[in-house]
Design an enzyme around this catalytic site. Structure first.
Site, short mmCIF file in Angstrom:
data_model
loop_
_atom_site.label_atom_id
_atom_site.label_comp_id
_atom_site.label_asym_id
_atom_site.label_seq_id
_atom_site.Cartn_x
_atom_site.Cartn_y
_atom_site.Cartn_z
N HIS A 87 36.72 16.58 4.44
CA HIS A 87 38.13 17.00 4.34
C HIS A 87 38.58 16.99 2.88
CE1 HIS A 87 42.46 17.14 4.65
NE2 HIS A 87 42.54 15.94 4.11
N ASP A 121 46.58 20.26 1.36
CA ASP A 121 46.35 19.16 2.29
C ASP A 121 46.51 19.58 3.74
OD1 ASP A 121 45.79 16.54 2.99
OD2 ASP A 121 47.87 15.92 2.89
N HIS A 178 39.62 12.42 8.52
CA HIS A 178 39.87 11.94 7.15
C HIS A 178 38.58 11.38 6.55
CE1 HIS A 178 44.14 11.90 8.57
NE2 HIS A 178 44.27 12.43 7.37
N HIS A 223 42.82 12.17 -2.65
CA HIS A 223 44.14 12.03 -2.03
C HIS A 223 44.12 11.23 -0.72
CE1 HIS A 223 42.73 15.21 0.65
NE2 HIS A 223 43.78 14.97 1.41
N ASP A 224 42.96 11.11 -0.08
CA ASP A 224 42.84 10.31 1.15
C ASP A 224 41.79 9.22 1.01
OD1 ASP A 224 44.79 11.14 2.96
OD2 ASP A 224 43.66 12.90 3.54
#
Length: 511
Positions: A233, A379, A229, A269-270
């Site tokens: 990524h 994802d 993560h 998103h992360d």
């Protein structure tokens, strides 16, 4: 009513108070101006720095904390009663040994075998660098004209990176190679290129300096210490999202606003992912689990962190307030959809729409739902990449799980499913993930968008699954050949039973 304050930058010729350098934490205030769940100062050192103004619906407004103590006094004198001169009253919570662990040095210290008590110097250095990084970027950006031709920033690309960007819509795009060509700036370079390519910079009149600063801060808020993560990524998911946006079903229906939100959601998103999953945060009484009431903890944090950077940089400050807030809400809806524990909810709804043939992309709500499904596919698309890329992602996400398991063992915690390196293998985990999570999702996506790309993804996933099976047969004794089914069950339970929002190792990723 939410109010965003712009914190002044500390003058460079002034000494920086120690407590400023030690602040990277998220502080939460309620709309009534009283402290809401103020975290322990030890926990505050684990965040790069955001102040969260919390309303009754738990919607937190993140603002970077960059000023000195005097700034706090001036800023909050009108609205907030500060409970102490240099800090805030610690929250009363259990004294679990994990609470003093710094996410950013967690894995490094573990591998070196150093004690938690010896990490003070490391944390101070990292905080100092974080503060210096902000001052440095502020000095660089100060005085630059706002109207910068688009081609100027393109000159930062190397020749190799430019060549790769010409094929950014290719499913075989090698994000690892691209990250090397861009000197570790793959997320900044790729996202900026796509926003420019779609004409979104000019259409939404995005300030070039604000946009570039936003992307720099997004990339830096990903933890490079995380095997999986991290910013690479995020860049990979953004590139996959671009491929899906080019699919005929979406390309002919999505609005420019949809595309902008889709790309920004993929890139953020992360954001600030700690490298551990939601159950870990819950069982260690982490303040984020308390703040978000053990529900989509990581996804909520990613969303609020993204909103904080948007407001800090003023990326949408030129838009009407109502439009800006609407975009922030829709961005959150997209990011929250990546919660793997809600996989079956989204998949069942998607399957129902396809069975009834009632998806109408002229409706904004239906377009938004399709964007959610596209982001979910992006994802966890790593099992659908060519073997050379998929294998690398599989090894990275599994290593991140195993590192969490090592931490849990060290602190005498129950080891989470799939996180014990002594009982699980990369192949077992990946086969289970593909069988119970990836294949059902991408099969429905192929029903929705029956294109060459969809068939290519399914083909790669079948070959990758067979490859992992072959490796397992070579490495696993006959007496243990039945174990992959057990691991597959654990994977399904984690995805459907769902306490974990980021627990399933994806042949590429977890949520």
């Amino acid at each position: 009513m939410e109010v965003c304050y712009q914190l002044p930058v500390l003058p460079l010729d002034r000494p920086v108070p120690k407590h400023v350098l030690s602040r990277r934490g998220a502080i939460s205030f309620s709309s009534s101006s009283s402290l809401f769940g103020a975290p322990d100062p030890r926990q505050l050192s684990q965040r790069r720095g955001a102040i969260s103004y919390d309303s009754s619906d738990q919607t937190a407004l993140y603002i970077r904390m960059l000023g000195a103590c005097v700034v706090f006094k001036q800023l909050f004198a009108r609205d907030v009663r500060v409970r102490s001169q240099v800090g805030f009253e610690p929250e009363q919570r259990s004294s679990h040994p994990y609470l003093c662990i710094d996410f950013r040095t967690l894995h490094t210290r573990l591998s070196r075998g150093s004690s938690l008590a010896s990490s003070g110097t490391e944390r101070r250095v990292q905080r100092l660098l974080s503060f210096q990084r902000y001052l440095h970027s502020s000095r660089l950006l100060r005085g630059i004209p706002q109207q910068i031709p688009l081609h100027i920033l393109d000159e930062d690309y190397t020749g190799q990176a430019r060549c790769m960007l010409e094929k950014v819509g290719n499913w075989n795009f090698d994000i690892f190679l691209f990250d090397k060509f861009t000197n570790g700036n793959s997320l900044i370079t790729l996202t900026f290129h796509l926003l420019n390519q779609y004409g979104l910079v000019e259409l939404f009149q995005l300030d070039m300096v604000k946009l570039w600063r936003f992307l720099v801060m997004v990339q830096e808020d990903y933890h490079n210490d995380n095997p999986y993560h991290n910013a690479v990524h995020a860049a990979d998911v953004t590139q996959a999202m671009h491929c899906y946006l080019q699919e005929p079903m979406l390309a002919k229906s999505l609005t420019s606003c949809d595309i902008l939100l889709g790309l920004l959601a993929a890139a953020t998103h992360d954001l600030d992912h700690p490298g551990v999953n939601q159950p870990f945060l819950i069982k260690t009484d982490h303040y984020l689990a308390t703040l978000y009431r053990n529900t989509s903890v990581l996804e909520n944090h990613h969303w609020k962190s993204a909103v904080g950077l948007i407001r800090e940089t003023g990326l949408f400050s030129h838009l009407p307030a109502e439009d800006s807030l609407s975009m922030e809400r829709e961005l959150g809806s997209l990011i929250l959809a990546t919660d793997i524990s809600r996989q079956n909810d989204y998949l069942s709804r998607f399957r129902m729409h396809l069975d009834q043939e009632n998806l109408c992309l002229s409706h904004a709500s239906h377009r938004h739902f399709v964007l959610q499904m596209a982001l979910k596919c992006a994802d966890i698309c790593n099992p659908c990449r060519p073997w050379e890329l998929s294998k690398q992602w599989s090894e990275k996400v599994t290593e991140e799980f195993f590192q969490q398991g090592d931490i849990e063992k060290k602190h005498k915690l129950e080891v989470s499913p799939l996180c014990d390196r002594e009982t699980n293998t990369v192949g077992n985990i990946q086969i289970g993930f593909m069988t119970y999570v990836a294949e059902p999702l991408f099969a429905e996506w192929a029903r929705f968008s029956d294109t060459r790309l969809s068939q290519t993804m399914l083909g790669h996933m079948g070959l990758n699954k067979a490859s992992w099976g072959g490796l397992q047969q070579e490495q696993t004794p006959v007496s243990e050949e039945a174990e992959p089914s057990t691991v597959g069950t654990d994977t399904e339970d984690a995805a459907t039973g769902g306490t974990s929002s980021k627990e399933i190792p994806q042949g590429s990723r977890e949520s």
